[in-house]
Design a protein around this motif. Structure first.
Motif, PDB file in Angstrom:
ATOM      1  N   PHE A  20       6.029  -6.120 -56.730  1.00 62.98           N
ATOM      2  CA  PHE A  20       6.746  -7.397 -56.735  1.00 62.98           C
ATOM      3  C   PHE A  20       5.889  -8.493 -57.359  1.00 62.98           C
ATOM      4  N   TYR A  21       4.637  -8.590 -56.948  1.00 66.22           N
ATOM      5  CA  TYR A  21       3.768  -9.625 -57.507  1.00 66.22           C
ATOM      6  C   TYR A  21       3.522  -9.408 -59.000  1.00 66.22           C
ATOM      7  N   THR A  26       4.745 -11.318 -64.408  1.00 63.93           N
ATOM      8  CA  THR A  26       5.372 -11.087 -65.713  1.00 63.93           C
ATOM      9  C   THR A  26       6.457 -12.127 -65.974  1.00 63.93           C
ATOM     10  N   TYR A  27       7.250 -12.422 -64.967  1.00 65.28           N
ATOM     11  CA  TYR A  27       8.302 -13.435 -65.081  1.00 65.28           C
ATOM     12  C   TYR A  27       7.715 -14.790 -65.470  1.00 65.28           C
ATOM     13  N   ILE A  31       8.575 -16.331 -69.100  1.00 64.08           N
ATOM     14  CA  ILE A  31       9.392 -17.546 -69.098  1.00 64.08           C
ATOM     15  C   ILE A  31       8.585 -18.728 -69.639  1.00 64.08           C
ATOM     16  N   SER A  32       7.301 -18.785 -69.308  1.00 59.96           N
ATOM     17  CA  SER A  32       6.446 -19.845 -69.875  1.00 59.96           C
ATOM     18  C   SER A  32       6.410 -19.740 -71.399  1.00 59.96           C
ATOM     19  N   GLY A  33       6.279 -18.525 -71.906  1.00 58.96           N
ATOM     20  CA  GLY A  33       6.292 -18.317 -73.347  1.00 58.96           C
ATOM     21  C   GLY A  33       7.625 -18.715 -73.969  1.00 58.96           C
ATOM     22  N   LEU A  34       8.714 -18.399 -73.289  1.00 59.13           N
ATOM     23  CA  LEU A  34      10.026 -18.776 -73.799  1.00 59.13           C
ATOM     24  C   LEU A  34      10.213 -20.291 -73.804  1.00 59.13           C
ATOM     25  N   ILE A  35       9.682 -20.955 -72.794  1.00 60.58           N
ATOM     26  CA  ILE A  35       9.767 -22.421 -72.752  1.00 60.58           C
ATOM     27  C   ILE A  35       9.019 -23.013 -73.945  1.00 60.58           C
ATOM     28  N   ILE A  36       7.809 -22.537 -74.171  1.00 61.36           N
ATOM     29  CA  ILE A  36       7.005 -23.034 -75.297  1.00 61.36           C
ATOM     30  C   ILE A  36       7.715 -22.752 -76.617  1.00 61.36           C
ATOM     31  N   ALA A  52      15.670 -17.603 -67.712  1.00 55.32           N
ATOM     32  CA  ALA A  52      14.938 -17.918 -66.483  1.00 55.32           C
ATOM     33  C   ALA A  52      15.847 -17.763 -65.269  1.00 55.32           C
ATOM     34  N   LEU A  53      17.083 -18.209 -65.406  1.00 54.73           N
ATOM     35  CA  LEU A  53      18.037 -18.099 -64.299  1.00 54.73           C
ATOM     36  C   LEU A  53      18.397 -16.643 -64.018  1.00 54.73           C
TER      37      LEU A  53
END
Length: 97
Positions: A20-21, A26-27, A31-36, A52-53
């Protein structure tokens, strides 16, 4: 024998928590990369929140299953339902005696 079963259950639980961790990390990274990527390429059209959702819902479901958190169908609810059905069954049997 019982100690071995307890060890295997504990080992499986630790493995699930670790997975899980890893999933959560990975999430966060993806998601940080996708935001950038989104902000650099098309800042007027934000789309990163859709993956992200969607993935976030998966993360929440994964966490619920790993940490046995279910506020609706927990052990207390299960016990109440069992008692309720047993009582209903007894009443039904007594009705036909």
């Amino acid at each position: 024998m019982e100690n071995n079963k307890a060890y295997l259950r504990a080992h499986k639980k630790v493995k699930n928590i670790k997975e899980f961790y890893g999933h959560l990390l990975t999430y966060v990274l993806v998601i940080s990369g996708l935001i950038i990527l989104n902000v650099l390429t098309s800042p007027k059209h934000l789309w990163f929140y859709w993956p992200a959702l969607g993935w976030g819902i998966g993360i929440i479901c994964h966490g619920i299953s790993v940490f046995n958190f279910n506020p609706f169908f927990n052990k207390e609810w299960e016990e109440r339902k069992l008692k309720q059905f047993i009582e209903e069954e007894k009443e039904l049997l007594n009705k036909w005696k």
